[in-house]
Write an enzyme that holds these catalytic residues in place. Structure first.
Site, PDB file in Angstrom:
ATOM      1  N   GLU A 113       6.936  22.406  -4.044  1.00 39.52           N
ATOM      2  CA  GLU A 113       5.690  22.313  -5.085  1.00 39.52           C
ATOM      3  C   GLU A 113       4.645  22.768  -4.334  1.00 39.52           C
ATOM      4  O   GLU A 113       4.437  22.639  -3.163  1.00 39.52           O
ATOM      5  CB  GLU A 113       5.733  20.965  -5.837  1.00 39.52           C
ATOM      6  CG  GLU A 113       5.325  19.610  -4.641  1.00 39.52           C
ATOM      7  CD  GLU A 113       5.092  18.290  -5.257  1.00 39.52           C
ATOM      8  OE1 GLU A 113       5.381  18.313  -6.510  1.00 39.52           O
ATOM      9  OE2 GLU A 113       4.895  17.397  -4.608  1.00 39.52           O
ATOM     10  N   PHE A 119      11.027  -1.376   2.798  1.00 39.58           N
ATOM     11  CA  PHE A 119      10.007  -0.704   3.682  1.00 39.58           C
ATOM     12  C   PHE A 119       8.594  -0.832   3.088  1.00 39.58           C
ATOM     13  O   PHE A 119       7.976   0.146   3.554  1.00 39.58           O
ATOM     14  CB  PHE A 119      10.561   0.849   3.870  1.00 39.58           C
ATOM     15  CG  PHE A 119      11.854   1.038   4.692  1.00 39.58           C
ATOM     16  CD1 PHE A 119      12.003   0.627   5.958  1.00 39.58           C
ATOM     17  CD2 PHE A 119      13.064   1.382   3.828  1.00 39.58           C
ATOM     18  CE1 PHE A 119      13.237   0.892   6.741  1.00 39.58           C
ATOM     19  CE2 PHE A 119      14.095   1.371   4.541  1.00 39.58           C
ATOM     20  CZ  PHE A 119      14.283   1.177   5.809  1.00 39.58           C
TER      21      PHE A 119
END
Length: 648
Positions: free
Chosen positions: A311, A371
């Protein structure tokens, strides 16, 4: 091989940036908050430009509000009513007579309608024009344009996915695994990886909801998921006169939930030929849409150095500081110059790779939960490690600042610079040890473990680094026998605060020396000649002590011999049966509840959905059973540890 650093190493390149007194703007509004708003204000001050900050009511005392020359409230805390409230922001622009707007990143930074409204009022948007924003901001259109510009692209469906059934059909045609992502998205929001039909349906639902919440656009696309890739991006800079440059690459492969955690420039993986090829394709794409400003073209790179367009972000990237460090350019200044109509001052041959820079994103998150699940609260104590050489901290907080449920949990971006990668990493390790953050959970322990891990040091990384290195989740630093003895000896010496003493641990004697200035949150201690910087987080009268050592907080109990003998008679509190009680792992808002009392649920079945900082998280049953009670409903705000659902 990585490129060699120049023999001339600056202490910190950004400190040597030159600010020419060119006529640009008298007053500029920053349509953002937090660290990026502060970052833009700093450059504006150097350029002699007055600044206007906007803020929500809960951000009234934020750092960016205090730094700006003027500040105006644009609404209540929810982003849709404040930082995404175009009408309110346009009114502030008129009221303050700002001539230009810098959008930062996120929020309205890639919103074509916002840029169009500014242009219609004669206000300069510090970024590309509306055509480029539309073309590159829409992942479907940008992929087609990239193909036409001869940029390598990932196989996938070049259209909008209508519903979950169509998503499954397309995924089967492409072949699993697939990536489902928001057409107007970015920053890891609205993205899901699906390995089968069920995950595709679930991914479509969550991605569309997150996309609508974050970007006001729930359109999705599906493409082939490149397994085990690196995420490497090229910084581009272009003007309104047809000139465009690529400012080398950034390695962004260390990620969790598709959001970057650690970045560096340059990459250890790229050779000069691949770097040039990626840079030239990035520039070709920028020129194809007549791009003018700073922008970033992101690529996925496989183990054979094949690279594929991912992108283009038509804005300033979060991790832009590492590029500034190795090139000596101020990207915010360059954006402002370009927006005013000045041509680029540099040629491609002028762009150096001078030294190495590493950035760690410091979040108010608990790294022991997936995480990093968000943490909220007040920064009761906060001290940035600016005493460490060649350290830069881009932050928008100070001691006393609130980390709110409404916004991104980033505390700061911690950047270190060195003549080479080893030096930059060593300084990062020292900076993390000297960073004081109290009042909220934070990810310092995870960041430190990443940068000292042998795989990371050797450059053997991919976007799967965290789940591969920590398959059972992050558990903190695993002490070696020597480190364990060092910690115990330090704790034993800290308890009576002796300047120097010998401590016996496991039959071995260690010499511990320290001044023990307990008024300071940072304590320097030398154990058998090895210097460590530790932090004593807490201490109780019962002998319970928490010490941050090598980045991880360890809980210890320091007792006299008599107290230790008596402690065995103290009863211990029985642990809760967590399989029967579903509690919220983070503060957030309940989006949906899928069960009611009396329902039978299976292990792993979705019970409810919690949204925190614009990310939706599915809460599932830990066992098969019958629902005893439901303690929440859609729309409720919950805190960490709040009871949501009970099973019999």
């Amino acid at each position: 091989k990585a490129p060699r650093a120049s023999k001339t190493c600056f202490v910190h390149p950004s400190r040597f940036l030159l600010f020419f007194s060119l006529q640009t703007f008298e007053k500029l509004l920053i349509a953002n908050r937090g660290e990026i708003a502060c970052r833009v204000i700093k450059t504006c001050k150097k350029m002699g430009i007055k600044t206007v900050a906007i803020h929500s009511d809960v951000d009234a005392n934020a750092v960016h509000v205090k730094m700006a020359d003027e500040a105006v409230c644009v609404g209540p805390a929810p982003t849709s009513k404040s930082y995404l409230n175009m009408d309110a922001i346009m009114e502030v622009i008129k009221k303050t007579r700002a001539q230009a707007v810098h959008p930062g990143y996120g929020f309205l930074s890639e919103n074509r309608e916002f840029a169009r409204r500014l242009a219609s009022e004669g206000i300069t948007f510090i970024g590309p024009d509306t055509h480029a924003i539309q073309a590159m901001g829409d992942k479907i259109e940008s992929k087609l344009l990239a193909k036409n510009a001869k940029v390598n692209t990932i196989p996938g469906f070049d259209g909008v996915v209508k519903d979950a059934d169509e998503a499954v059909r397309i995924a089967r045609e492409i072949g699993y695994p697939v990536m489902i992502k928001a057409s107007a998205g970015g920053g890891g929001k609205g993205m899901r990886i699906a390995w089968d039909d069920e995950e595709t349906r679930e991914g479509f639902r969550f991605s569309s909801q997150e996309a609508a919440s974050s970007f006001g656009d729930d359109r999705l696309l599906i493409e082939k998921f490149i397994d085990n890739p690196r995420h490497i991006e090229i910084q581009v800079l272009a003007d309104k006169h047809g000139n465009a440059l690529w400012l080398n690459e950034r390695e962004c492969s260390i990620q969790r939930r598709n959001q970057k955690v650690v970045e560096e420039a340059p990459s250890t993986f790229l050779d000069p030929e691949t770097r040039r090829a990626m840079g030239e394709q990035a520039v070709a794409l920028a020129k194809a849409v007549k791009y003018s400003s700073a922008g970033t073209v992101e690529f996925l790179v496989d183990s054979s150095k094949n690279f594929y367009f991912l992108e283009m972000n038509t804005r300033l990237q979060v991790e832009h500081p590492v590029t500034e460090c190795i090139t000596g350019l101020d990207l915010v200044q360059e954006m402002i110059r370009v927006a005013k109509g000045y041509p680029l001052r540099h040629k491609q041959a002028d762009i150096p790779i001078n030294g190495w820079a590493v950035e760690c994103r410091v979040y108010a998150e608990d790294p022991y939960k997936s995480f990093g699940l968000p943490s909220i609260g007040k920064l009761s104590q906060y001290q940035e490690p600016l005493q460490v050489p060649s350290v830069r901290v881009d932050s928008g907080v100070q001691q006393g600042s609130d980390i709110s449920i409404f916004y991104d949990p980033m505390i700061s971006k911690l950047i270190t610079y060195g003549c080479n990668r080893a030096e930059a990493l060593k300084r990062m390790e020292e900076a993390l040890d000297n960073y004081v953050i109290r009042g909220v959970a934070h990810n310092i322990s995870l960041l430190r473990e990443v940068i000292i891990h042998p795989r990371f040091i050797q450059g053997e990384i991919s976007t799967k680094f965290l789940p591969e290195v920590y398959p059972d989740g992050f558990k903190g630093h695993k002490l070696t026998d020597l480190e364990r003895r060092e910690l115990l000896a330090t704790a034993a010496s800290l308890y009576p605060c002796l300047v120097s003493q010998q401590v016996e641990v496991d039959g071995m004697k260690l010499n511990v020396t320290s001044e023990w200035n307990l008024a300071s949150p940072l304590l320097s201690v030398t154990i058998d000649g090895t210097q460590r910087t530790i932090q004593r987080i807490s201490r109780s009268a019962a002998g319970d002590t928490s010490i941050q050592f090598l980045g991880t907080v360890y809980k210890l109990q320091i007792l006299t011999k008599v107290a230790a003998e008596l402690s065995k008679y103290m009863p211990e509190k029985a642990a809760e049966d967590t399989s029967s009680a579903l509690r919220s792992p983070m503060p957030g808002a309940v989006v949906a509840v899928s069960v009611k009392p009396g329902d039978t649920v299976s292990e792993g079945q979705e019970i409810c959905v919690i949204e925190a900082m614009k990310m939706q998280n599915s809460m599932t049953a830990a066992k098969t059973g019958k629902v005893k009670a439901v303690h929440c409903k859609a729309g409720d705000t919950v805190g960490e540890g709040d009871l949501l659902v009970e099973l019999e």
